[in-house]
Motif scaffolding. Structure first.
Motif, PDB file in Angstrom:
ATOM      1  N   GLN A 122       0.819  -1.217   0.000  1.00  0.00           N
ATOM      2  CA  GLN A 122       0.000   0.000   0.000  1.00  0.00           C
ATOM      3  C   GLN A 122       0.853   1.268   0.000  1.00  0.00           C
ATOM      4  N   GLY A 123       2.043   1.182   0.574  1.00  0.00           N
ATOM      5  CA  GLY A 123       2.906   2.363   0.650  1.00  0.00           C
ATOM      6  C   GLY A 123       3.638   2.611  -0.655  1.00  0.00           C
ATOM      7  N   SER A 124       4.691   3.407  -0.587  1.00  0.00           N
ATOM      8  CA  SER A 124       5.502   3.674  -1.771  1.00  0.00           C
ATOM      9  C   SER A 124       6.660   2.687  -1.817  1.00  0.00           C
ATOM     10  N   GLU A 125       6.835   2.030  -2.956  1.00  0.00           N
ATOM     11  CA  GLU A 125       7.942   1.053  -3.027  1.00  0.00           C
ATOM     12  C   GLU A 125       9.290   1.773  -3.103  1.00  0.00           C
ATOM     13  N   GLN A 126       9.268   3.094  -3.331  1.00  0.00           N
ATOM     14  CA  GLN A 126      10.522   3.864  -3.336  1.00  0.00           C
ATOM     15  C   GLN A 126      10.951   4.243  -1.914  1.00  0.00           C
ATOM     16  N   SER A 127       9.983   4.269  -0.986  1.00  0.00           N
ATOM     17  CA  SER A 127      10.302   4.686   0.383  1.00  0.00           C
ATOM     18  C   SER A 127      10.889   3.517   1.162  1.00  0.00           C
TER      19      SER A 127
END
Length: 252
Positions: A122-127
């Motif tokens: 659900q989050g950012s895969e870059q973070s």
């Protein structure tokens, strides 16, 4: 040190997390379903022994008719040990943090295939913070005895060629493979290479595979799709030690 148990001999260890990355359209879903069908029915994968178990395939990407057709094309016969949970079900497939999956992992020590990472993260895969927290859910399932395979897209940026997103994705898995098409020109599913770029549990192995309709994949010679000029020249000189410059150019 307890000895490794294999879900697929030399390729996927039981109770571990395996990442398979590729550019879209390469065939990673085909490979995912092939592995799922073989493990559920106790059939070898690319000639390698499997330990038969229940398999849960969480498909966040494909419509039902595609999945049905794939299973037919791969020659996978129906079995109660292969459960596919897709977006067409009453509730869409849940991610690794789901209570249902935690209970399923504990009860069956199953093989669980997530297709693909982006559908469940659900989050950012870059973070890196969000990704690290998310990847811990896979580890929790593995710690309960499940074998986890995560399918993931390769990045488009030059630096992120092998896999997309934060380096925490690679850091959180035990084994990581890159799936590439050897017959780049062809749009058909043909010869593929499965190249290990991380092997925490054992020295990584590479696999060559070829799609055969109604049978799935059969082993073939591993061919690295991209090689440096040095590698090419080294191979030529090893094969023909006496080659002069013009011969090297011709063979290259």
């Amino acid at each position: 040190e307890s000895s490794l148990e294999w879900c697929v001999e030399g390729m996927i260890a039981r109770g571990s997390i395996t990442l398979i990355c590729s550019e879209s359209g390469t065939g990673k879903t085909w490979l995912g379903y092939y592995i799922a069908g073989c493990v559920a029915r106790g059939l070898p994968v690319l000639g390698r022994q499997v330990q038969r178990s229940k398999v849960l395939y969480l498909d966040g990407e494909n419509p039902l008719y595609t999945v049905k057709q794939r299973l037919v094309d791969l020659g996978i016969r129906e079995t109660g040990d292969l459960i596919v949970w897709g977006g067409w079900n009453l509730s869409p497939p849940q991610g690794p943090q789901s209570r249902l999956l935690i209970d399923f992992a504990r009860q069956h020590r199953a093989l669980m295939i997530f297709d693909s990472l982006i559908e469940f993260h659900q989050g950012s895969e870059q973070s890196s913070t969000e990704t690290r927290a998310f990847m811990k859910y896979f580890r929790a399932l593995a710690n309960l005895g499940a074998t986890i395979v995560v399918l993931h897209h390769s990045g488009k940026a030059e630096t992120a060629k092998i896999y997309r997103g934060s380096s925490d994705i690679k850091a959180a898995v035990d084994t990581a493979y890159q799936l590439e098409s050897i017959d780049k020109e062809s749009n058909r599913l043909g010869r593929l290479s499965l190249k290990c770029f991380k092997g925490r549990l054992m020295p990584g192995q590479n696999f060559g595979l070829k799609f055969r309709p109604k049978e799935g994949f059969v082993p073939c010679e591993f061919v690295a799709s991209t090689r440096t000029v040095e590698q090419v020249i080294t191979d030529i000189l090893q094969a023909d030690p006496g080659s002069n410059q013009s011969e090297i150019v011709r063979l290259g």
